[in-house]
Design an enzyme around this catalytic site. Sequence first.
Site, PDB file in Angstrom:
ATOM      1  N   LYS A 114     -47.676  18.107  -2.626  1.00  0.00           N
ATOM      2  CA  LYS A 114     -48.849  17.266  -2.371  1.00  0.00           C
ATOM      3  C   LYS A 114     -50.138  18.053  -2.482  1.00  0.00           C
ATOM      4  O   LYS A 114     -51.154  17.532  -2.938  1.00  0.00           O
ATOM      5  CB  LYS A 114     -48.751  16.602  -0.989  1.00  0.00           C
ATOM      6  CG  LYS A 114     -47.758  15.454  -0.970  1.00  0.00           C
ATOM      7  CD  LYS A 114     -47.949  14.568   0.250  1.00  0.00           C
ATOM      8  CE  LYS A 114     -47.036  13.349   0.160  1.00  0.00           C
ATOM      9  NZ  LYS A 114     -46.860  12.672   1.438  1.00  0.00           N
ATOM     10  N   LYS A 199     -41.292   2.266 -12.115  1.00  0.00           N
ATOM     11  CA  LYS A 199     -40.946   1.718 -10.808  1.00  0.00           C
ATOM     12  C   LYS A 199     -41.765   0.453 -10.521  1.00  0.00           C
ATOM     13  O   LYS A 199     -42.953   0.411 -10.837  1.00  0.00           O
ATOM     14  CB  LYS A 199     -41.284   2.799  -9.774  1.00  0.00           C
ATOM     15  CG  LYS A 199     -40.675   2.638  -8.425  1.00  0.00           C
ATOM     16  CD  LYS A 199     -41.020   3.860  -7.579  1.00  0.00           C
ATOM     17  CE  LYS A 199     -42.387   3.714  -6.951  1.00  0.00           C
ATOM     18  NZ  LYS A 199     -42.435   3.633  -5.504  1.00  0.00           N
ATOM     19  N   LYS A 202     -46.910  -1.622  -6.175  1.00  0.00           N
ATOM     20  CA  LYS A 202     -48.111  -2.415  -5.878  1.00  0.00           C
ATOM     21  C   LYS A 202     -49.280  -1.951  -6.727  1.00  0.00           C
ATOM     22  O   LYS A 202     -50.238  -2.686  -6.921  1.00  0.00           O
ATOM     23  CB  LYS A 202     -48.465  -2.341  -4.398  1.00  0.00           C
ATOM     24  CG  LYS A 202     -48.882  -0.958  -3.914  1.00  0.00           C
ATOM     25  CD  LYS A 202     -49.423  -1.037  -2.499  1.00  0.00           C
ATOM     26  CE  LYS A 202     -49.673   0.342  -1.902  1.00  0.00           C
ATOM     27  NZ  LYS A 202     -48.485   1.176  -1.734  1.00  0.00           N
TER      28      LYS A 202
END
Length: 336
Positions: A114, A199, A202
Amino acid sequence: MRVVSGIQPTGNLHLGNYLGAIRNWVRMQDALEPGSQCLFFLADLHAISQPHDPAELKRATLEMAAALVACGIDPARSILFNQAQVPAHAELQWLLNGTARMGWLNRMTQWKDKAGKNREGQSVALFAYPVLQAADVLLYQATHVPVGDDQKQHLELARDIAQKFNNDFGGGEEVFTLPEPIVPPEAARIMSLRDGSAKMSKSDPSDMSRINLVDDPDLVMQKVKKAKTDPEPLPSEAAGLVGRAEAINLVAVYGALSGESTDQVLARFGGQGFGAFKPALGELLVETLRPISARFRELLNDREELDAILARGSAKAREIGRPTLDATYVALGLVR
Ligand code: ADP
């Protein structure tokens, strides 16, 4: 057996969230033996470790709570709450920060991934995130924590922290239980209806790429009808699907909903084209989602009910966590 598991609040929930994450919790809850307990929390405190929009976090937290209940988490059986209403999570994290080592956290692969090349620019919270996760489970003396591959290292760290704390400050007592990992049932990975290699998400700009939990039956049927496919009929065995990403995904969604394997689905639909398969899939989706969508929408419009559910869950969580938090203060020699 006490199972503790958290999920980051996220909005605009879709079929991927349901089949890939939420349904696993419902199954865990439903499989518990009497006398065992599940604590499920919305990890809103974790969400502030990365840049975020406060209004969006609030909306996502309430939406996720509504979705969990609509999908079958029963607040009377499971303890459902958000971290922010149980200050002991943040308190215990601070108390454990004295035990966690910089070197341990530096080795966390999720931190490395990250942070990338910009470690200096990350929040302290992102670095200390695994200590908060340790607090999340140690606070409740969790015996079992469901972890996917990406979280195994963090649970190991929680055990290391618990062990070092017990050694350094326990005075012969086990202040913290060392939690065991449980491997959750394999989660389905649902792909976009427009591209079988991406995938379902949203953040896909096309709403036609996903089935949202709030979509009405007509829209669900329309999205399935327009889903990308190839011109070949369905094979009668899984081996015949090789290289056909969109077909694989639609058959997998069908199987995930009907509880059948790919081979079982194909044994029924093999030889038929998508003209026959899509309406069957659309109807199965509509029937599965109908009660979920209805309850979800009802709860989204009933802020009082949602607040009450989270308040009750948080009160129970505070009660269960209190003795451990108190024991931690005492062990550290903190005067209160
Ligand atoms: P999105 O990809 O829509 O932004 P999130 O990353 O917020 O979704 O995911 C929330 C949870 O839902 C995670 O546990 C994630 O693994 C699961 N999830 C999201 N999309 C899918 C998908 N397409 N298939 C299976 N699980 C998914």
